[in-house]
Scaffold this active site. Structure first.
Site, mmCIF file in Angstrom:
data_model
loop_
_atom_site.group_PDB
_atom_site.id
_atom_site.type_symbol
_atom_site.label_atom_id
_atom_site.label_comp_id
_atom_site.label_asym_id
_atom_site.label_seq_id
_atom_site.Cartn_x
_atom_site.Cartn_y
_atom_site.Cartn_z
ATOM 1 N N CYS A 87 0.826 -1.203 0.000
ATOM 2 C CA CYS A 87 0.000 0.000 0.000
ATOM 3 C C CYS A 87 0.859 1.253 0.000
ATOM 4 O O CYS A 87 2.079 1.204 0.088
ATOM 5 C CB CYS A 87 -0.889 0.022 1.251
ATOM 6 S SG CYS A 87 -1.816 -1.485 1.529
ATOM 7 N N ASP A 131 -2.776 -10.087 7.139
ATOM 8 C CA ASP A 131 -1.478 -10.232 7.798
ATOM 9 C C ASP A 131 -1.153 -9.019 8.651
ATOM 10 O O ASP A 131 -0.497 -9.119 9.682
ATOM 11 C CB ASP A 131 -0.380 -10.453 6.757
ATOM 12 C CG ASP A 131 -0.292 -9.307 5.756
ATOM 13 O OD1 ASP A 131 -1.254 -9.106 5.004
ATOM 14 O OD2 ASP A 131 0.734 -8.605 5.729
#
EC number: 6.3.5.4
Length: 586
Positions: A2, A96
């Site tokens: 990201c 995660d």
């Protein structure tokens, strides 16, 4: 994977939501699959998402039941194992990244040492009224920040802080000198004045937008080499490497890999072949009609032996002239490494069909692969030399007086800092490279060139368990009889002999010298009269340099060309045009 950013107003200043909008927009290319926002009082976070794991419930920000909030960039590969130790029933997602939030809730910042992965994340701890920023120990993922009397801001890319109007485009002289001489910059202060890098492995804690605590996780030991014989080391390495590659393959989307024909990527493909039932897709860069070494033949042989779907991506002189302006614009934290060019094109091709590629970065640094390591192992009287004792512009008389003053200060500081414990000369050199060269050249290159196309790059060699094993090998298993990466070559010889692991390493190169020489008469005047180059060099001398043959002169021309384009796009703010010549045109 990201883009993340945040803004923390100090002393009851008001948080302007438009700042978050500008940060989000500047990081949009990093997260084409969505974005998220969090605002609470003076604290604001944004995230743009490239969905890799937990495609359905992994949107960010992520929330803990105690009110704390996390945004993250990267992957935590051992999240499945961590979930089992963190009361798996309490997790709200399969992401995660949620493990980092729950590790912090249980163990505070000391718990981050349990994480295996590449990451940069931020947590707003509403209970303690503090913000925590953390970066992985190798610096695979970058995080930049600005601190002023009014606010603290951070972002995955420095250009986002500039685009948001939070800092000026002012170049630091000492960082520019480093860039010109060694192609990258060192330390926590990046090339733009006022912007700092969070260091690899660093965690900082902020209260009211001010840093109140700082710690750093180290993955390279100080206790010296651990004795072992070759057979035992090969067996241990096979186990460690298999586990790391297996963890790095965890994904809810398909993945591929980059294959150069060198030792590291051949080893990676060999292990991926072992672990995958379906053929692995491997991308290799190749150069048209050039005199430089091309490893296509070896890459083809390795790919065939591993039954890989092998895709060769041609990089031509035309690509050089057309892609370089855009590439330089993407390198907001500049790296004058010509490997950025084929990496950019490889990423553009791979991103057509994949969101994830595995790459071989880190093998040379951890296993002793570079020729400069063999030089530092020799006594000075026998031809040994200090790493990076000379720069690109030594004896190239084109720069104005004092431009290069102090260019080696950052490297010298790193050498002094890493020369500790029972480390050998080789181990110190490796640690110096892991401190600056690896995070501030190779890993910035990988991040910017891949994320420009929404592609995630994973590096199985850069794993704490791999580092713990490889760095503490005795020197004789890293370098033997003038051959670097001896253990890795020995393993590859057993597992994939068609990779020719003991053939002389020629390194990865791009024929930029040839291409620049082809256009030297036209290019020299354009480069010489760029605003950024006029500040530092004599224009007549620059023009002459671009028509002077020689390997050293070619390297200087490349650095000046890259800097001219970088300055145009990142300092002056001009958009790149269709090619180098239009971008540099008056």
């Amino acid at each position: 994977m990201c883009g993340i950013a945040g803004y923390i107003a100090k002393d009851k200043q008001t948080l302007d939501p438009e700042i978050l909008d500008r940060l989000r927009d500047a990081l949009g290319h990093r997260g084409p699959d969505g974005d998220g926002r969090y605002v609470k009082g003076p604290v604001g976070f944004i995230q743009t998402r490239l969905a890799i794991i937990d495609l359905d419930t992994g949107d960010q920000p992520l929330y803990h039941e105690n009110g704390s909030v996390l945004i993250a960039n990267g992957e935590i590969y051992n999240y499945i194992e961590l979930r089992k130790s963190l009361c798996e029933a309490s997790f709200k997602t399969r992401s995660d990244s949620e493990t980092a939030l729950r590790v912090y809730a249980r163990d505070n910042i000391g718990g981050f040492d349990q994480l295996r992965g590449m990451y940069a994340f931020a947590i707003h701890d509403v209970i303690e009224n503090q913000v925590v920023l953390c970066r992985d120990p190798f610096g695979i993922k970058q995080l930049y920040y600005v601190e002023t009397p009014e606010f603290f801001a951070f972002a995955s890319e420095a250009q986002a802080l500039i685009a948001a109007g939070l800092v000026a485009r002012e170049v630091r002289d000492d960082a520019r000198a480093e860039l010109l001489q060694v192609q990258f910059t060192t330390g926590s202060d990046m090339i733009f004045d006022g912007i700092k890098r969070l260091l690899p492995g660093e965690t900082i804690v902020l209260n009211n937008g001010r840093i109140i605590d700082r710690r750093r996780r180290q993955v390279l030991g100080d206790r010296g080499a651990v004795g072992t014989n070759l057979d035992a080391a090969l067996s241990d390495w096979d186990r460690v490497f298999e586990e790391s590659v297996r963890l790095h393959q965890r994904s809810d989307v398909d993945y591929a890999m980059f294959l150069s024909g060198g030792i590291d990527s051949a080893s990676l493909l060999g292990m991926m072949h072992r672990l995958n039932e379906r053929p692995v897709t491997a991308y290799t860069a190749a150069f048209e009609a050039s005199s430089v070494h091309d490893e296509r033949d070896i890459a083809r042989e390795v790919a065939k032996a591993c039954n890989a779907n092998h895709i060769e991506v041609m990089f031509s002189e035309s690509d050089f002239w057309t892609l370089l302006p855009e590439v330089a614009a993407r390198m907001d934290d500049p790296v004058a490494d010509y490997a950025i060019l084929p990496t950019y094109k490889l990423a553009s091709e791979a991103a057509r069909d994949f969101k994830v590629v595995l790459c071989g970065e880190g093998g040379d640094e951890l296993f002793g692969g570079y020729g400069r390591y063999r030089s530092v192992m020799r006594p000075l009287l026998l031809g040994g030399r200090v790493m990076r004792s000379k720069g690109t512009f030594d004896k190239i008389d084109v720069l104005r007086p004092s431009v290069l003053d102090g260019w080696r200060d950052g490297i010298a500081a790193s050498e002094s800092r890493e020369n500790r414990g029972k480390r050998s000369r080789l181990a110190v050199a490796q640690a110096v490279d892991c401190s600056d060269w690896l995070p501030n050249d190779l890993l910035i290159k990988l991040d910017r060139m891949l994320m420009a196309h929404g592609l995630e790059g994973r590096t199985p060699f850069l794993d704490p368990a791999v580092a713990d094993f490889a760095y503490q090998l005795p020197d004789r298993l890293k370098v033997r009889k003038g051959v670097g990466k001896f253990l890795l070559r020995s393993w590859l010889e057993r597992c994939l002999p068609m990779a020719h692991p003991f053939a002389k390493k020629r390194g990865f190169t791009v024929p930029v010298g040839e291409w620049i020489a082809n256009k030297g008469n036209r290019l020299g005047p354009l480069v010489a009269h760029q605003a950024g180059v006029l500040e530092i060099a004599d224009p007549a001398a620059v023009e002459k340099l671009f028509t002077t043959p020689g390997k050293k002169e070619a390297a200087a021309c490349w650095h000046l060309l890259f800097y001219a384009l970088w300055h145009q796009t990142n300092v002056l703010g001009h958009a790149p045009q269709k090619d180098v010549f239009e971008t540099l045109a008056p």
